[in-house]
Design a protein around this motif. Structure first.
Motif: not given
Length: 608
Positions: A247, A252, A432-434, A439-440, A452-453, A458
């Motif tokens: 990420a 990200a 990573p923030q989504h 969606r990242v 995406y995550s 995260g």
């Protein structure tokens, strides 16, 4: 890595990196949306599943979106979590019973409403981890059935992937190394995988889902983000922070990197194990560890918390807050001869302690100064700690840690004993923030196209953690990530020609048939699909109405707990000439499955 002029080896509509609860869910829903999916995991066959496999199988749910919102706002305190993201999560908690029935094929067991005395799990006064907070009564826990700690949810999620083998390829023992991104548009176009010593460049047409979990097994990240020299992992040994590294390659935005959870009867501590390929043993309830002439010391030979204090995923109460576990490099559990005799009697009565290696790993000495020398702590400190402990018991108040003196017994004369402990980590929350669509986001809070995550990579927990929250997040955002990744994109990549294309339809899950195992005279195969890791295959030798030998040909159990249980169970079954023997403490699910497999083999004796 730049995606321009890459010579691809294969193309999929969707690639999901990580085969735990979130990854399995994302792959399943992407396939159901019509995508052709590649699901990869760094673990080998039998050890896939991430932390979902090792979790208690508790899934958070609740009633009343307003009440849940207020409760979760208090969990976050002053930590910021976007409202749309939180509301998507909380709606998922409210709808969890429907999710279970529609997508998992089972009716959710409500711990609050359905569990009764006598069930393997016991009724609880509150399902909220922080019952003192307003509207905590809105929280509930969903179970697959009236048991827990048996990987039941994970086995359903895994089976959902197996049943979609026509649309999901599974590569195990395959490590994702880099993402390929279009330098001009920012679109994530593929991933580099390392499999069996070779690198493969896999193009992704519509979406890539990162579901790699956290960084519990990455010591450098633990030191940088958690500011701890080392932590003993309690779950999977394969969460190495790979998703975070990838990420970061595509700019990200990371969040919650300093938050993590731990576990155990002694808050944040487990028994120390040697080497990096061992996980700590989860000891959830063992009163002898904190009742009697026994306490925990830190590096200076003094006590640093109330050993009987309830912990909330390792967090301890301190001056109005629940804080992450106190870290000590070399903590020890210390006790006297009277307490030793308590453990010895428990081992005699139960034939096995909750931590089987407990007695073998003890250090002992006739005096406290001699024991202090072995523990590398100041003798004067350890001696004074025992003196103070005894004094607190006499006066009925522990002024040092606040431990309930009803749980304390004065130390007697030597010999004295100690066993080494280690600070543990159940899971990390950072990554990573989504957004609410999974969606990242990049460092400018904009979605990174096609990335995406979901899951613990995260995770949504910014501060205090509610039990069952991570598994709920795997289900909720795994579904969202899979469906959105599968949607056709206007800027979808379409690789017309592939370079050295790999063979399609590789699925490392499918060769699980017992039929390829050979049997000789008086030998019979038996199978159970109900182990912690799924299938157990045995070959039983039965002659003259006697069990002669039990060979375990295939299993996917926890390598520490399950394997140790097998050795004892085989002896017990052969000695008793029946599979109907008592379960091994701490390995009930494995014990039950092995008994079923042996019974299955013996049923074929009678049918000959």
């Amino acid at each position: 890595m730049q995606a321009n002029d890459v010579q691809w080896n294969a193309q999929y509509d969707v690639v999901v990196v990580g085969f735990g609860g979130a990854g399995a869910t994302a792959a399943r829903f992407a396939a159901d949306a019509g995508a052709y999916v590649l699901l990869v995991d760094t673990a080998p066959l039998g050890r896939e599943g991430g932390n979902t496999r090792y979790a208690s199988q508790h899934v958070a749910m609740g009633k009343g979106i307003g009440q849940l919102t207020k409760y979760y706002q208090q969990l976050n305190d002053d930590y910021m979590v976007p409202a749309k993201l939180m509301q998507t999560y909380l709606r998922g908690l409210v709808n969890m019973p429907d999710y279970f029935e529609k997508y998992l094929g089972v009716k959710a067991v409500s711990w609050k409403d359905d569990i009764r005395l006598g069930d393997p799990v016991v009724p609880k006064h509150s399902l909220a981890e922080y019952p003192e907070l307003a509207d905590s009564e809105s929280v509930d826990i969903a179970l697959v059935h009236r048991r827990d700690k048996d990987a039941a949810l994970w086995k359903i999620l895994r089976q959902n992937v197996v049943e979609r083998a026509d649309r999901i390829d599974v590569w195990l023992n395959t490590r994702a190394r880099h993402l390929y991104q279009d330098e001009r548009t920012g679109v994530v176009k593929g991933v580099q995988l390392r499999r069996r010593g070779k690198d493969y460049r896999i193009a992704v047409k519509n979406g890539l889902v990162l579901a790699t979990g956290g960084f519990e097994n990455n010591r450098e990240m633990i030191q940088n983000y958690l500011q701890k020299p080392a932590l003993m992992p309690m779950g999977t040994l394969f969460n190495r922070g790979d998703g975070i590294k990838m990420a970061q390659e595509v700019q990200a935005k990371l969040w919650h990197m300093g938050n993590y959870e731990s576990y155990g009867t002694l808050a944040g501590l487990t028994f120390a194990e040697e080497g990096t390929q061992h996980r700590g043993r989860v000891i959830q309830s063992w009163s002898q560890l904190n009742h009697g002439s026994i306490f925990v010391i830190g590096d200076d030979g003094t006590r640093f918390f109330a050993e009987n204090q309830p912990a909330r995923h390792g967090h301890l109460y301190s001056h109005g807050h629940w804080v992450l576990p106190h870290y000590q490099k070399h903590p020890y559990l210390v006790f006297d001869q009277a307490q030793y005799e308590v453990f010895a009697q428990q081992e005699k009565d139960d034939r096995r302690l909750p931590y089987p290696k407990f007695m073998q790993k003890l250090l002992s000495a006739d005096s406290l100064p001699e024991l202090a020398k072995q523990l590398h702590v100041p003798a004067i400190s350890l001696t004074q700690t025992v003196t103070d402990f005894n004094h607190f018991k006499e006066i009925g108040r522990d002024y040092q840690t606040g431990r309930d003196t009803d749980t304390m017994r004065k130390f007697g004369a030597g010999p004295y004993y100690a066993i080494k402990l280690a600070s543990n980590v159940l899971n990390t929350q950072g990554g990573p923030q989504h957004d609410e669509k999974a969606r990242v986001l990049n460092v400018d809070d904009q979605p990174i196209p096609h990335l995406y995550s979901a899951g613990e990579l995260g995770g949504i927990a910014a501060n205090y953690y509610q039990s069952g929250g991570n598994l709920a997040e795997c289900l909720i955002f795994g579904k969202i990530a899979g469906e959105n990744a599968a949607k056709p994109k206007k800027d979808a990549a379409n690789v017309a020609r592939l370079h050295n294309a790999v063979t399609v339809h590789i699925n490392d899950l499918l060769d699980l048939s017992a039929q390829h195992y050979m049997v000789g005279p008086d030998q019979y195969l038996g199978v159970s699909d109900d182990g912690m890791g799924g299938r157990i295959v045995v070959r039983v030798t039965y002659q003259n109405q006697k069990l002669r030998q039990i060979e375990i040909l295939e299993n996917h159990e926890n390598e520490e707990i399950g394997q140790a249980a097998f050795d004892q169970l085989e002896k017990n079954m052969i000695s008793a000439n029946t599979p109907a023997v008592d379960a091994i403490s701490g390995a009930t699910t494995t014990s039950r499955a092995l008994s079923e497999a042996v019974a299955d083999a013996l049923s074929k004796v009678k049918s000959k």
